[in-house]
Design a protein around this motif. Structure first.
Motif, mmCIF file in Angstrom:
data_model
loop_
_atom_site.group_PDB
_atom_site.id
_atom_site.type_symbol
_atom_site.label_atom_id
_atom_site.label_comp_id
_atom_site.label_asym_id
_atom_site.label_seq_id
_atom_site.Cartn_x
_atom_site.Cartn_y
_atom_site.Cartn_z
ATOM 1 N N LEU A 1 1.378 62.297 -48.116
ATOM 2 C CA LEU A 1 2.359 62.703 -47.116
ATOM 3 C C LEU A 1 1.930 63.955 -46.375
ATOM 4 O O LEU A 1 2.102 64.053 -45.160
ATOM 5 N N THR A 2 1.351 64.914 -47.076
ATOM 6 C CA THR A 2 0.923 66.160 -46.433
ATOM 7 C C THR A 2 -0.116 65.896 -45.352
ATOM 8 O O THR A 2 -0.042 66.460 -44.260
ATOM 9 N N ALA A 3 -1.054 65.026 -45.624
ATOM 10 C CA ALA A 3 -2.073 64.692 -44.624
ATOM 11 C C ALA A 3 -1.444 64.011 -43.413
ATOM 12 O O ALA A 3 -1.828 64.276 -42.268
ATOM 13 N N ALA A 4 -0.452 63.157 -43.634
ATOM 14 C CA ALA A 4 0.226 62.477 -42.529
ATOM 15 C C ALA A 4 0.998 63.462 -41.665
ATOM 16 O O ALA A 4 0.967 63.381 -40.432
ATOM 17 N N ILE A 5 1.671 64.412 -42.297
ATOM 18 C CA ILE A 5 2.432 65.409 -41.540
ATOM 19 C C ILE A 5 1.493 66.320 -40.765
ATOM 20 O O ILE A 5 1.765 66.671 -39.609
ATOM 21 N N LEU B 1 7.729 57.269 -39.416
ATOM 22 C CA LEU B 1 6.786 57.695 -40.441
ATOM 23 C C LEU B 1 7.126 56.838 -41.656
ATOM 24 O O LEU B 1 8.175 57.007 -42.258
ATOM 25 N N LYS B 2 6.282 55.884 -41.966
ATOM 26 C CA LYS B 2 6.567 54.903 -43.019
ATOM 27 C C LYS B 2 5.794 55.232 -44.287
ATOM 28 O O LYS B 2 4.585 55.401 -44.246
ATOM 29 N N GLY C 1 0.978 55.995 -52.263
ATOM 30 C CA GLY C 1 0.548 57.206 -51.563
ATOM 31 C C GLY C 1 0.196 56.994 -50.104
ATOM 32 O O GLY C 1 -0.159 57.938 -49.408
ATOM 33 N N LEU C 2 0.277 55.769 -49.602
ATOM 34 C CA LEU C 2 -0.055 55.502 -48.206
ATOM 35 C C LEU C 2 1.127 55.831 -47.298
ATOM 36 O O LEU C 2 2.260 55.459 -47.583
ATOM 37 N N VAL C 3 0.830 56.546 -46.218
ATOM 38 C CA VAL C 3 1.842 56.921 -45.236
ATOM 39 C C VAL C 3 1.293 56.579 -43.856
ATOM 40 O O VAL C 3 0.161 56.939 -43.530
ATOM 41 N N ARG D 1 -7.930 68.920 -42.920
ATOM 42 C CA ARG D 1 -7.499 70.271 -43.308
ATOM 43 C C ARG D 1 -6.689 70.271 -44.594
ATOM 44 O O ARG D 1 -6.541 71.302 -45.237
ATOM 45 N N THR D 2 -6.142 69.129 -44.962
ATOM 46 C CA THR D 2 -5.315 69.061 -46.163
ATOM 47 C C THR D 2 -6.047 68.423 -47.335
ATOM 48 O O THR D 2 -5.507 68.373 -48.427
#
Length: 87
Positions: A12-16, A33-34, A39-41, A65-66
């Protein structure tokens, strides 16, 4: 709807982080945002073809960056109207 952009990450952090960078880089709108599972987003955005393409390019690099993992990405220019029903 002129274009749809999708970025799928693991975490989630990488997606955000990708979404934040995308929104700062181009004039796009978040569609959804699905949280797919395992762990897949998936981040789904829309806008003009050039804006969505630029946003996806920026988002592809932002997840780094994450420490997240980029799983997949795509830009669909001028999607069929039935696609909106799915999203």
């Amino acid at each position: 709807m002129k274009a749809i952009g999708l970025i799928e990450t693991r975490g989630l952090t990488a997606a955000i982080e990708a979404l934040d960078s995308m929104a700062k880089a181009a004039n796009i709108r978040l569609v959804d945002l699905k949280k797919v599972g395992s762990g897949l987003v998936t981040v789904i955005v829309e806008g003009d073809v050039s804006d969505v393409t630029a946003a996806v390019e920026v988002g592809k690099e932002a997840h780094l960056r994450t420490g997240g993992e980029l799983v997949s990405y795509n830009v669909i220019a001028r999607p069929h109207s039935e696609i909106a029903k799915i999203l």
